[in-house]
Design an enzyme around this catalytic site. Structure first.
Site, PDB file in Angstrom:
ATOM      1  N   LYS A 265       0.859  -1.207   0.000  1.00 19.22           N
ATOM      2  CA  LYS A 265       0.000   0.000   0.000  1.00 19.22           C
ATOM      3  C   LYS A 265       0.882   1.239   0.000  1.00 19.22           C
ATOM      4  O   LYS A 265       1.695   1.434   0.898  1.00 19.22           O
ATOM      5  CB  LYS A 265      -0.912  -0.008   1.235  1.00 19.22           C
ATOM      6  CG  LYS A 265      -1.715   1.285   1.433  1.00 19.22           C
ATOM      7  CD  LYS A 265      -2.681   1.208   2.622  1.00 19.22           C
ATOM      8  CE  LYS A 265      -3.326   2.559   2.930  1.00 19.22           C
ATOM      9  NZ  LYS A 265      -4.238   2.521   4.093  1.00 19.22           N
TER      10      LYS A 265
ATOM     11  N   ASP B 226      -2.509   9.978   4.100  1.00 20.99           N
ATOM     12  CA  ASP B 226      -3.938   9.655   4.236  1.00 20.99           C
ATOM     13  C   ASP B 226      -4.617  10.670   5.151  1.00 20.99           C
ATOM     14  O   ASP B 226      -4.531  10.582   6.372  1.00 20.99           O
ATOM     15  CB  ASP B 226      -4.081   8.233   4.814  1.00 20.99           C
ATOM     16  CG  ASP B 226      -5.542   7.787   4.889  1.00 20.99           C
ATOM     17  OD1 ASP B 226      -6.408   8.501   4.325  1.00 20.99           O
ATOM     18  OD2 ASP B 226      -5.794   6.729   5.483  1.00 20.99           O
TER      19      ASP B 226
ATOM     20  N   LYS C 150     -10.052  12.619   8.645  1.00 24.04           N
ATOM     21  CA  LYS C 150      -9.610  12.141   9.964  1.00 24.04           C
ATOM     22  C   LYS C 150      -9.455  13.333  10.909  1.00 24.04           C
ATOM     23  O   LYS C 150      -9.065  14.414  10.464  1.00 24.04           O
ATOM     24  CB  LYS C 150      -8.219  11.485   9.850  1.00 24.04           C
ATOM     25  CG  LYS C 150      -8.180  10.135   9.189  1.00 24.04           C
ATOM     26  CD  LYS C 150      -6.733   9.629   9.141  1.00 24.04           C
ATOM     27  CE  LYS C 150      -6.609   8.324   8.380  1.00 24.04           C
ATOM     28  NZ  LYS C 150      -7.277   7.192   9.016  1.00 24.04           N
TER      29      LYS C 150
ATOM     30  N   ASP D 250       1.463   5.938   5.843  1.00 24.73           N
ATOM     31  CA  ASP D 250       0.488   5.080   5.169  1.00 24.73           C
ATOM     32  C   ASP D 250       1.021   4.447   3.883  1.00 24.73           C
ATOM     33  O   ASP D 250       0.283   3.783   3.159  1.00 24.73           O
ATOM     34  CB  ASP D 250      -0.800   5.871   4.903  1.00 24.73           C
ATOM     35  CG  ASP D 250      -2.037   5.001   5.038  1.00 24.73           C
ATOM     36  OD1 ASP D 250      -1.940   3.919   5.645  1.00 24.73           O
ATOM     37  OD2 ASP D 250      -3.098   5.405   4.520  1.00 24.73           O
TER      38      ASP D 250
ATOM     39  N   ASP E 199     -12.129   7.148   3.746  1.00 19.76           N
ATOM     40  CA  ASP E 199     -10.941   6.826   4.541  1.00 19.76           C
ATOM     41  C   ASP E 199     -10.571   5.341   4.421  1.00 19.76           C
ATOM     42  O   ASP E 199      -9.501   4.935   4.863  1.00 19.76           O
ATOM     43  CB  ASP E 199     -11.185   7.214   6.011  1.00 19.76           C
ATOM     44  CG  ASP E 199      -9.905   7.318   6.817  1.00 19.76           C
ATOM     45  OD1 ASP E 199      -8.817   7.289   6.193  1.00 19.76           O
ATOM     46  OD2 ASP E 199      -9.984   7.413   8.045  1.00 19.76           O
TER      47      ASP E 199
ATOM     48  N   GLU F   9      -9.464   3.819   1.963  1.00 20.60           N
ATOM     49  CA  GLU F   9      -8.917   3.982   0.611  1.00 20.60           C
ATOM     50  C   GLU F   9      -7.866   2.937   0.273  1.00 20.60           C
ATOM     51  O   GLU F   9      -7.678   2.608  -0.898  1.00 20.60           O
ATOM     52  CB  GLU F   9      -8.303   5.393   0.475  1.00 20.60           C
ATOM     53  CG  GLU F   9      -6.869   5.568   0.998  1.00 20.60           C
ATOM     54  CD  GLU F   9      -6.696   5.302   2.503  1.00 20.60           C
ATOM     55  OE1 GLU F   9      -7.716   5.383   3.219  1.00 20.60           O
ATOM     56  OE2 GLU F   9      -5.580   5.002   2.938  1.00 20.60           O
TER      57      GLU F   9
ATOM     58  N   ARG G 272      -7.726  -0.282   0.684  1.00 17.98           N
ATOM     59  CA  ARG G 272      -8.249  -1.490   0.029  1.00 17.98           C
ATOM     60  C   ARG G 272      -8.593  -1.216  -1.435  1.00 17.98           C
ATOM     61  O   ARG G 272      -8.554  -2.108  -2.261  1.00 17.98           O
ATOM     62  CB  ARG G 272      -9.446  -2.033   0.817  1.00 17.98           C
ATOM     63  CG  ARG G 272     -10.631  -1.120   0.898  1.00 17.98           C
ATOM     64  CD  ARG G 272     -11.605  -1.495   2.004  1.00 17.98           C
ATOM     65  NE  ARG G 272     -11.112  -1.118   3.327  1.00 17.98           N
ATOM     66  CZ  ARG G 272     -11.735  -1.375   4.463  1.00 17.98           C
ATOM     67  NH1 ARG G 272     -12.886  -2.010   4.471  1.00 17.98           N
ATOM     68  NH2 ARG G 272     -11.212  -0.998   5.620  1.00 17.98           N
TER      69      ARG G 272
HETATM   70  N1  BES Z   1      -4.446   4.294   6.961  1.00 14.41           N
HETATM   71  C1  BES Z   1      -5.573   3.954   7.730  1.00 14.41           C
HETATM   72  C2  BES Z   1      -5.311   2.858   8.765  1.00 14.41           C
HETATM   73  C3  BES Z   1      -4.307   3.141   9.856  1.00 14.41           C
HETATM   74  C4  BES Z   1      -4.729   3.433  11.129  1.00 14.41           C
HETATM   75  C5  BES Z   1      -2.949   3.038   9.613  1.00 14.41           C
HETATM   76  C6  BES Z   1      -3.815   3.660  12.131  1.00 14.41           C
HETATM   77  C7  BES Z   1      -2.026   3.266  10.625  1.00 14.41           C
HETATM   78  C8  BES Z   1      -2.460   3.564  11.877  1.00 14.41           C
HETATM   79  C9  BES Z   1      -6.704   3.450   6.821  1.00 14.41           C
HETATM   80  O1  BES Z   1      -6.707   3.965   5.532  1.00 14.41           O
HETATM   81  C10 BES Z   1      -7.992   3.831   7.458  1.00 14.41           C
HETATM   82  O2  BES Z   1      -8.203   4.997   7.641  1.00 14.41           O
HETATM   83  N2  BES Z   1      -8.794   2.844   7.790  1.00 14.41           N
HETATM   84  C11 BES Z   1     -10.060   3.077   8.399  1.00 14.41           C
HETATM   85  C12 BES Z   1     -11.053   2.171   7.730  1.00 14.41           C
HETATM   86  C13 BES Z   1     -12.468   2.416   8.138  1.00 14.41           C
HETATM   87  C14 BES Z   1     -12.942   3.739   7.633  1.00 14.41           C
HETATM   88  C15 BES Z   1     -13.301   1.298   7.590  1.00 14.41           C
HETATM   89  C16 BES Z   1      -9.935   2.740   9.875  1.00 14.41           C
HETATM   90  O3  BES Z   1      -9.270   1.761  10.202  1.00 14.41           O
HETATM   91  O4  BES Z   1     -10.468   3.495  10.682  1.00 14.41           O
HETATM   92 ZN    ZN Z   2      -4.869   4.588   4.773  1.00 15.49          ZN
HETATM   93 ZN    ZN Z   3      -7.755   5.819   5.375  1.00  9.07          ZN
END
Ligand code: BES
Ligand code: ZN
Ligand code: ZN
Length: 501
Positions: A270, A275, A282, A294, A353, A355, A357
């Site tokens: 990834k 992000d 966020k 990220d 968010d 993104e 996947r």
């Molecule tokens: N990049 C984040 C995940 C992340 C969280 C990485 C903490 C490193 C530390 C990812 O893109 C994300 O924001 N995921 C969301 C998904 C949700 C909206 C389904 C999450 O985990 O909150």
């Molecule tokens: Zn992310």
């Molecule tokens: Zn994200």
């Protein structure tokens, strides 16, 4: 198409820095067959190892022996006039893996002492005829001796320690050079993560990869926006819609003559260079503020293939890096949008968010064309993975790769980047069903790491292991040999896995 076209680059981003990363903090490691007097040394042995021949006086030796005997000490420091001598006893643990981890931490503990003493070099001396123990201690020293100093104007910010020598009759030169290559790859991965978006855009990430390719001998090919559009990579283009900077899709390949595998191993990383969450923005504290991490999955793939090429590992490996930032803007993708992915699957976006996947889906479908032996993806994918196991390991899932998964778990224990396997039951599939498209990019309120894995699984048709590294990719405070910032997690894991092929 191998190079970036000017028309694909943003018109003017004057405040963005230019140039290339200087990888200045690499600790040089080499094997030595002699120890010169006046050199600081770490004698790594057992309680009864002979201590003569290393420049210690009879009085010092009896002091050390007494100390090791009487107060159960595992280490003694001798301050001589022109150098320091550390005597370190190899600890007793249940498994060799745990012994090695304890020694990495011993090495990490010595690094502040070495740097505060302004020492430039140190030699690890194996007096127990235990080469693996000497390597583990050396690894801990080198891993802890990393500091991202590029943006300090004070040149004294860099650690003083520059060179570690290893003296062991139990090791070959290539044991030591392989360690130095994998540490080099780990440091490069850390630096890529530590670089902020003001430097490391998707285009810049691809440029760095091309530079590493030249340096170590793997091949790199960069798809720019127009090529990504012609390939109809709807996930990568959808996430990129809100950005001023174009996406890239980079293919790395290490294919040595006489590779042991007929079908390649494909590593997918990834590469979200930042992000913000996009329109599903966020909050800043403890969330968006560390999201330069990220692209930690991409960094791990780059570091691994770099190290594999440097070490000339006899395996055919391909890396795929979809890269973009994720930003809100007047033209950003919105919740409710439906994207058509590279393989034709339609996806309802319910949270911008989620993104990672979306861009990984395109890369995982693209991987099918290689008829891979195995695909491993690495991604800072979900907060749910962090919630589940914290920073202590990697959340994993797999399908059709039972044997390889066991081997990867073994490597995880060897390098102490351990895998925590989640269930991957079919019931979770229902949670990503959409009412308007084939699937949606959001699961239910629970099992978020698993539903993200299920989303990715939709785009695979080969043996596959998914590694969610959201927890261990980035440290907000130092922990043992993991410094503040990017950890390079995944590089030592995958290098160990590939080197046992
Ligand atoms: N990049 C984040 C995940 C992340 C969280 C990485 C903490 C490193 C530390 C990812 O893109 C994300 O924001 N995921 C969301 C998904 C949700 C909206 C389904 C999450 O985990 O909150
Ligand atoms: Zn992310
Ligand atoms: Zn994200």
């Amino acid at each position: 198409m191998n190079s970036l076209q000017n028309s694909d680059l943003p018109a003017e981003r004057p405040y963005y820095s230019e140039g290339k990363i200087k990888h200045i903090m690499y600790t040089k490691i080499s094997r030595t067959t002699s120890i010169s007097s006046g050199e600081s040394i770490i004698l790594l042995g057992n309680k009864n190892s002979a201590l003569s021949g290393y420049g210690l006086s009879a009085k010092e030796i009896s002091h050390i022996k007494n100390k090791l005997k009487t107060d159960k000490a595992a280490s003694v420091t001798i301050d001589q006039l022109n150098r320091k001598v550390w005597i370190q006893v190899i600890p007793k643990k249940d498994t060799p893996e745990l012994v090695h981890e304890a020694l990495r931490l011993v090495g990490a503990g010595l690094v502040p002492v070495l740097n505060q003493g302004k020492m430039g070099k140190v030699t690890v001396v194996d007096i127990a005829n235990n080469g693996a123990a000497a390597l583990a201690l050396t690894e801990g020293l080198a891993l802890a001796n990393y500091k991202f100093v590029k943006y300090f104007t004070d040149s004294k910010a860099a650690p003083s320690l520059k060179t570690i020598k290893v003296y062991s009759k139990n090791l070959t030169g290539s044991d030591v050079t392989n360690l130095s290559h994998v540490l080099d790859g780990t440091e490069k991965a850390r630096t890529l993560v530590n670089e902020p978006l003001s430097f490391l855009t998707a285009v810049q990430l691809s440029n760095e990869i091309k530079k590493f390719a030249k340096e170590s001998g793997f091949k790199a090919q960069v798809f720019t926006k127009s090529k990504i559009e012609s390939l109809k990579m709807g996930g990568l283009l959808g996430v990129n819609k809100g950005s001023l900077d174009p996406p890239t899709f980079t293919i790395l390949e290490w294919k040595p003559k006489g590779a042991k595998n007929k079908k390649p191993y494909v590593l997918v990383g990834k590469g979200v260079v930042y992000d913000t969450g996009g329109l599903s923005l966020k909050p800043t504290p403890n969330s968006m503020d560390m999201m330069k991490c990220d692209m930690g999955g991409a960094a791990a793939v780059v570091g691994t293939i770099y190290a594999a090429a440097k070490a000339k590992l006899p395996v055919h490996v391909i890396g795929l890096i979809p890269a973009t930032d994720n930003r809100p803007s007047g033209n950003a993708y919105v919740p409710g949008d439906v994207l058509t992915m590279f393989d034709g699957t339609t996806v309802e976006v319910l949270n911008t968010d989620a993104e990672g996947r979306l861009i990984l889906a395109d890369a995982l479908s693209y991987a099918k064309r290689y008829k891979p032996e195995l695909v491993i993806d690495l991604a800072t994918l979900t907060g749910a993975a962090v919630a589940a196991i914290g920073h202590y390991g990697i959340v994993s899932m797999h399908e059709g790769a039972d044997k390889e998964n066991e081997l990867l778990k073994k490597s995880g224990n060897t390098v102490h980047e351990r895998l925590a396997e989640m269930p991957f039951w079919s019931e979770y599939d229902a949670l990503i069903k959409s009412s308007v498209a084939d699937i949606k990019n959001l699961g239910g309120p629970y099992a978020g790491a698993i539903t993200a894995g299920k989303f990715l699984h939709h785009f695979t048709d080969y043996p596959w292991i998914h590694l969610d590294i959201a927890g261990p990719a980035f440290m907000t405070s130092p922990d043992g040999y993991r410094p503040l910032g990017g950890t390079g997690v995944g590089v030592r894991l995958l290098f160990d896995f590939l080197s046992k092929k």
